[in-house]
Design a protein around this motif. Structure first.
Motif, mmCIF file in Angstrom:
data_model
loop_
_atom_site.group_PDB
_atom_site.id
_atom_site.type_symbol
_atom_site.label_atom_id
_atom_site.label_comp_id
_atom_site.label_asym_id
_atom_site.label_seq_id
_atom_site.Cartn_x
_atom_site.Cartn_y
_atom_site.Cartn_z
ATOM 1 N N MET A 99 42.972 21.103 52.620
ATOM 2 C CA MET A 99 44.424 20.435 52.151
ATOM 3 C C MET A 99 44.850 20.509 50.935
ATOM 4 O O MET A 99 45.316 20.817 50.541
ATOM 5 N N THR A 100 43.940 19.537 49.922
ATOM 6 C CA THR A 100 44.336 19.879 48.928
ATOM 7 C C THR A 100 43.673 19.988 47.414
ATOM 8 O O THR A 100 44.129 20.246 46.854
ATOM 9 N N SER A 101 43.066 21.358 48.126
ATOM 10 C CA SER A 101 42.772 21.831 47.207
ATOM 11 C C SER A 101 42.854 23.369 47.771
ATOM 12 O O SER A 101 43.198 24.255 46.893
ATOM 13 N N LEU A 102 43.774 23.818 48.664
ATOM 14 C CA LEU A 102 43.861 25.253 48.958
ATOM 15 C C LEU A 102 45.477 25.177 48.677
ATOM 16 O O LEU A 102 46.126 23.975 49.190
ATOM 17 N N ASN A 103 46.395 25.783 47.879
ATOM 18 C CA ASN A 103 46.957 26.362 47.766
ATOM 19 C C ASN A 103 48.062 26.546 49.143
ATOM 20 O O ASN A 103 47.659 27.559 49.696
ATOM 21 N N PRO A 104 49.114 25.188 49.361
ATOM 22 C CA PRO A 104 49.697 25.355 50.920
ATOM 23 C C PRO A 104 51.033 26.608 51.016
ATOM 24 O O PRO A 104 51.625 26.689 52.267
ATOM 25 N N VAL A 105 51.272 26.816 49.820
ATOM 26 C CA VAL A 105 52.513 27.993 49.659
ATOM 27 C C VAL A 105 52.255 29.301 50.149
ATOM 28 O O VAL A 105 52.411 30.858 49.784
ATOM 29 N N ARG A 106 51.142 29.601 49.599
ATOM 30 C CA ARG A 106 49.876 30.987 49.392
ATOM 31 C C ARG A 106 49.377 31.406 50.267
ATOM 32 O O ARG A 106 48.508 30.468 51.264
ATOM 33 N N THR A 107 49.469 32.852 51.807
ATOM 34 C CA THR A 107 48.114 32.565 51.917
ATOM 35 C C THR A 107 46.980 32.705 51.663
ATOM 36 O O THR A 107 46.095 32.519 50.494
ATOM 37 N N VAL A 108 45.690 32.724 52.969
ATOM 38 C CA VAL A 108 44.392 32.580 52.647
ATOM 39 C C VAL A 108 44.058 33.650 51.767
ATOM 40 O O VAL A 108 43.286 33.701 50.928
ATOM 41 N N GLY A 109 44.071 34.797 52.113
ATOM 42 C CA GLY A 109 43.536 36.324 51.323
ATOM 43 C C GLY A 109 44.686 36.155 50.121
ATOM 44 O O GLY A 109 43.687 37.115 49.491
ATOM 45 N N SER A 110 45.485 35.788 50.172
ATOM 46 C CA SER A 110 46.077 36.192 48.918
ATOM 47 C C SER A 110 44.918 35.073 47.593
ATOM 48 O O SER A 110 45.147 35.189 46.224
ATOM 49 N N GLN A 111 44.225 33.354 48.003
ATOM 50 C CA GLN A 111 44.046 32.917 46.764
ATOM 51 C C GLN A 111 42.656 33.012 46.565
ATOM 52 O O GLN A 111 41.873 33.226 45.955
ATOM 53 N N LEU A 112 42.053 34.017 47.880
ATOM 54 C CA LEU A 112 40.653 34.353 48.139
ATOM 55 C C LEU A 112 40.309 35.918 47.252
ATOM 56 O O LEU A 112 39.475 36.151 45.738
ATOM 57 N N ARG A 113 41.521 36.558 47.086
ATOM 58 C CA ARG A 113 41.798 37.810 46.310
ATOM 59 C C ARG A 113 42.138 37.684 44.405
ATOM 60 O O ARG A 113 41.600 37.717 43.957
ATOM 61 N N GLU A 114 42.571 36.470 44.791
ATOM 62 C CA GLU A 114 42.667 35.741 43.720
ATOM 63 C C GLU A 114 41.144 35.283 42.788
ATOM 64 O O GLU A 114 41.247 36.212 41.425
ATOM 65 N N TYR A 116 38.752 36.485 42.943
ATOM 66 C CA TYR A 116 37.531 37.770 43.404
ATOM 67 C C TYR A 116 38.474 38.746 41.424
ATOM 68 O O TYR A 116 36.938 39.293 40.733
ATOM 69 N N ARG A 117 39.346 38.437 41.684
ATOM 70 C CA ARG A 117 40.021 40.157 40.511
ATOM 71 C C ARG A 117 40.094 39.310 39.561
ATOM 72 O O ARG A 117 40.010 40.100 38.152
ATOM 73 N N ILE A 118 39.490 37.752 39.069
ATOM 74 C CA ILE A 118 40.222 37.333 37.879
ATOM 75 C C ILE A 118 38.670 37.441 37.352
ATOM 76 O O ILE A 118 38.843 37.469 36.109
ATOM 77 N N HIS A 119 37.894 37.487 37.645
ATOM 78 C CA HIS A 119 36.481 37.012 37.801
ATOM 79 C C HIS A 119 35.503 38.383 37.220
ATOM 80 O O HIS A 119 34.749 39.201 36.878
ATOM 81 N N ARG A 120 35.828 39.773 38.778
ATOM 82 C CA ARG A 120 35.539 40.341 38.659
ATOM 83 C C ARG A 120 36.046 41.761 38.605
ATOM 84 O O ARG A 120 36.200 43.256 38.644
ATOM 85 N N GLY A 121 37.332 42.002 38.659
ATOM 86 C CA GLY A 121 38.701 42.554 38.907
ATOM 87 C C GLY A 121 38.965 43.566 39.846
ATOM 88 O O GLY A 121 38.177 43.014 40.756
ATOM 89 N N GLY A 122 39.029 45.058 39.791
ATOM 90 C CA GLY A 122 38.720 45.779 41.027
ATOM 91 C C GLY A 122 39.881 45.382 41.644
ATOM 92 O O GLY A 122 41.215 45.386 41.479
ATOM 93 N N SER A 123 40.403 46.261 43.004
ATOM 94 C CA SER A 123 42.034 46.979 43.190
ATOM 95 C C SER A 123 41.904 45.528 43.708
ATOM 96 O O SER A 123 41.335 44.956 44.180
ATOM 97 N N ARG A 124 43.332 45.642 44.668
ATOM 98 C CA ARG A 124 43.537 44.673 45.483
ATOM 99 C C ARG A 124 43.049 45.571 47.169
ATOM 100 O O ARG A 124 42.392 44.297 47.638
ATOM 101 N N ALA A 125 42.317 45.844 47.447
ATOM 102 C CA ALA A 125 41.747 46.738 48.408
ATOM 103 C C ALA A 125 40.188 46.325 48.452
ATOM 104 O O ALA A 125 39.302 45.948 49.569
ATOM 105 N N ALA A 126 39.550 46.111 47.204
ATOM 106 C CA ALA A 126 38.021 46.201 46.459
ATOM 107 C C ALA A 126 38.422 44.438 47.077
ATOM 108 O O ALA A 126 37.295 43.973 48.397
ATOM 109 N N ALA A 127 39.002 43.815 46.250
ATOM 110 C CA ALA A 127 39.238 41.916 47.243
ATOM 111 C C ALA A 127 39.333 41.754 48.023
ATOM 112 O O ALA A 127 38.389 40.785 48.852
ATOM 113 N N THR A 128 40.163 42.867 49.348
ATOM 114 C CA THR A 128 40.504 42.321 51.058
ATOM 115 C C THR A 128 39.265 41.886 50.999
ATOM 116 O O THR A 128 38.634 42.062 51.935
#
Length: 681
Positions: A99-114, A116-128
């Motif tokens: 609860m204190t590690s996840l951003n409460p104002v962002r969806t689960v998907g946006s945090q997971l995609r972020e 992945y894309r910071i370290h591996r790059g790729g498109s939004r579709a690939a991150a999703t």
């Protein structure tokens, strides 16, 4: 060369009380494809060791000595930019408190995609796509739908699964798992730990597993390191340590564990006193003030790690170790002996009659059909005064919703919840507020439940002030007594929640719930974040208060061995329904529902490390959605015994022998635990 080599690591942190050293001259290594389990009480330095490796120390913290090498690369000298490139990529950490590690104002998907894309790059579709795959791997029901959810919309167990998915997004070389399954039930815990274990082998990933659960260590670690007071006090292979622990602290930790063979009438073994504060420590064994075997040499000299035998990898730091002989292997006896058919109390205190609870959801498209989560479906239950009633089941089964309705925090959609003969839903707001003096709840997430702007004294005193109980001096005395009862020092009163470890915060929540001496305490995972020694203290405390004041407990837990020890009766829930109900000994000795049998089989047992028995497995299949549950028996999609009748007809809770009831068309009548359930990989 080892994947991770930590040599003489020392970390210091500036605090208001002074400069402390939570990690002091720590040395260990982790090989590729190996799991090193780190155990110890809250405040022993386990988490801070992981944070030091990640270079994520709190303000005022710094590494003052030693070396951290990952794949031969020294980490202590890297600048922040290069270190940031390693975190989440080659080096990842699963944090204890989602609860204190996840951003409460962002969806689960946006945090997971972020991530992945910071370290591996790729498109939004690939991150999703990657995010969906990883959520599926960690057992998240309907993973694609969960990407659009916010953290507060998920249960505690589901939030923990999101945290695990974040750590696995980029297939790290070293995974530091800090209490990765604290909030999970045993079936999902077995799935997650098995998943981490499989990934470890497939990717040659090293795992540093920080946990207070010795059963988890026994089944999933290759080696174990025991920490106390910021230092390593024992290191060994898992089987060797569990069979013959050498350090007196390790021996005490193992003795404090609640296991399935314990006598319910006896108190759990505890470790007297509290861990050291790590401030201006004298030159002595740090466990000496709490050790029954300490002598003058223990109080004047700090012992060094020495091998148990020449050339042995079993190391310990103790002047008076246990005798060098294997302890007798005691295999958990799930058959039980003395059966309790009647609850402890005689008078009905709480009653639920045909309770349903639905939570409405917004449609995913404009003018679409309304949807609802069926959290509780037709539960009827009576809880007697003075008894301890346990509720067990997987995350999302409705356990917490039942608890919230019991204390009046939620109103049933239909049906009734009565306390002392009065329907809680029919009470006015002011009347219900006065009744809350008799109804208290301990929440699962102590970090979210405690106001970070209030001192501990103010938090514990707040219920007394709200109800107008006692003078200011009397309230202060009550606060001091409660702090002592839950094992916290007096100076904790003037500190804030963020200054405590997760286990210590849970003790504060316990003290707060006990402040008004309520008739009913609904405890939602009351000791899930606690190490075994403090867990034993809290469980003994709960039992002693019940004997003294006749309190009634409703304990919600995923720890089945804990409920067997603590509860008089147990109700097993699955997807909103009560599927089995009986005395705790009956439920464990001869489970009648296939789901209960699967839960029991998934319990990680310390005895497995000594006896070399089969690893616990989780229930097979995917947990169905509570939005659109299966017809008939909700468990049929995962049950190996299901027939056409199970799809067409809802089973009713029917009593068999005595008070042991089951809702199943094909109840188990064979030998206990003979049913085979396929693990999820």
């Amino acid at each position: 060369m080892s994947l991770l080599e930590v040599t003489g690591l020392s970390t210091e942190i500036d605090t208001r009380q002074g400069r402390i050293r939570p990690v002091d001259n720590v040395t260990f290594s982790v090989d590729a494809g190996e799991t090193l389990g780190v155990v110890g009480e809250s405040g022993s330095g386990k988490t801070m060791t992981g944070m030091s490796i990640m270079r994520l120390l709190p303000p005022g913290g710094e590494i003052v000595g030693g070396s951290i090498r990952l794949d031969g690369q020294e980490l202590t000298g890297l600048d922040e930019g290069r270190m940031r490139g390693l975190r989440g990529n080659r080096l990842a950490m699963i944090f204890q408190d989602p609860m204190t590690s996840l951003n409460p104002v962002r969806t689960v998907g946006s945090q997971l995609r972020e991530a992945y894309r910071i370290h591996r790059g790729g498109s939004r579709a690939a991150a999703t796509a990657r995010a969906t795959d990883v959520l599926g791997l960690v057992g998240m029901p309907r993973p694609r739908e969960r990407l659009d959810d916010y953290p507060h919309q998920l249960s505690g167990g589901m939030r923990q699964r999101v945290m695990i998915a974040l750590g696995l997004m980029c297939d790290p070389g070293l995974l530091i798992a800090d209490e990765p399954t604290t909030a999970l039930d045993v079936s999902i815990q077995a799935q997650i730990l098995t998943l981490i274990d499989d990934l470890k082998s497939q990717l040659s990933m090293g795992v540093l597993l920080v946990t207070h659960d010795m059963g988890v260590i026994a089944e999933y670690a290759d080696r174990v390191a025991v920490m106390y007071g910021g230092r390593m006090v024992e290191q060994a292979g898992v089987q060797e340590l569990f069979a013959a622990p050498r350090h007196r602290y390790t021996e005490a930790l193992l003795a404090a564990m609640p296991t399935l063979e314990l006598d319910r009438s006896a108190d759990l073994a505890t470790i007297p006193g509290a861990p050291p504060k790590l401030l201006d420590l004298p030159p002595q064994c740090r466990f000496a003030p709490r050790c029954a075997f300490a002598t003058d040499d223990c109080r004047s000299t700090d012992p060094a790690l020495v091998p148990a035998a020449p050339g042995s990898e079993h190391l310990y730091a103790c002047f008076h170790p246990t005798e060098v002989k294997a302890q007798e292997v005691v295999v958990a006896d799930r058959a039980g002996t003395e059966l309790r058919q009647e609850p402890r109390g005689s008078d009905s205190l709480v009653q639920l009659f045909d309770v349903h609870k639905k939570f409405g959801l917004r449609s995913r498209r404009p003018f679409g059909p309304k949807r609802a989560v069926h959290a509780v479906s037709g539960v009827t239950l009576t809880i007697a005064a003075g008894e301890t009633f346990g509720i067990v089941g997987e995350s999302g089964c409705g356990k917490t919703t039942i608890g919230r309705m019991l204390v009046g925090l939620e109103r049933p959609s239909s049906g009734s919840v009565t306390f002392d003969g009065r329907d809680l839903a029919a009470q006015g707001r002011n009347v219900l507020r006065r009744r809350r003096r008799d109804l208290q709840m301990m929440f699962q997430d102590s970090a979210a439940a405690l106001d970070p702007r209030m001192t501990v004294a103010a938090l514990i005193e707040e219920p007394l002030v709200a109800q107008g109980v006692g003078t200011r001096r009397e309230r202060r005395r009550t606060v001091a007594e409660l702090l002592d009862a839950v094992g916290l020092p007096p100076d904790a009163a003037q500190r804030y929640p963020h200054e405590f470890s997760g286990g210590q915060r849970q003790r504060i929540a316990m003290a707060r719930a006990l402040a008004l001496r309520p008739k009913v305490i609904v405890a939602d995972e009351p000791v899930s974040a606690l190490d075994v020694s403090v867990q034993a203290q809290i469980l003994n405390l709960m039992r002693s208060l019940q004997d003294r004041y006749g309190q009634t407990y409703v304990v919600i837990s995923h720890d089945l061995s804990l409920l067997k020890y603590l509860a008089d009766r147990i109700g097993v829930m699955y997807l909103g329904r009560l599927v089995e109900l009986g005395a705790s000994e009956d439920v464990y000795s001869a489970p009648r529902h296939p789901y209960t049998a699967g839960l029991i089989k998934a319990i990680p047992l310390p005895e497995s490390a000594k006896a070399g028995t089969e690893r616990a497995v989780g229930l097979g299949g995917e947990l169905p959605s509570a939005i659109d549950p299966p017809s008939g028996c909700h468990f049929r999609t995962r049950c190996p015994l299901a027939t056409d009748r199970c799809a067409e007809e809802v089973p009713t809770l029917t009593a068999g022998d005595g008070l042991h009831a089951v809702a199943c068309h094909h109840p188990l009548t064979t030998e206990p635990l003979s049913i085979e359930l396929t693990p999820v990989r």
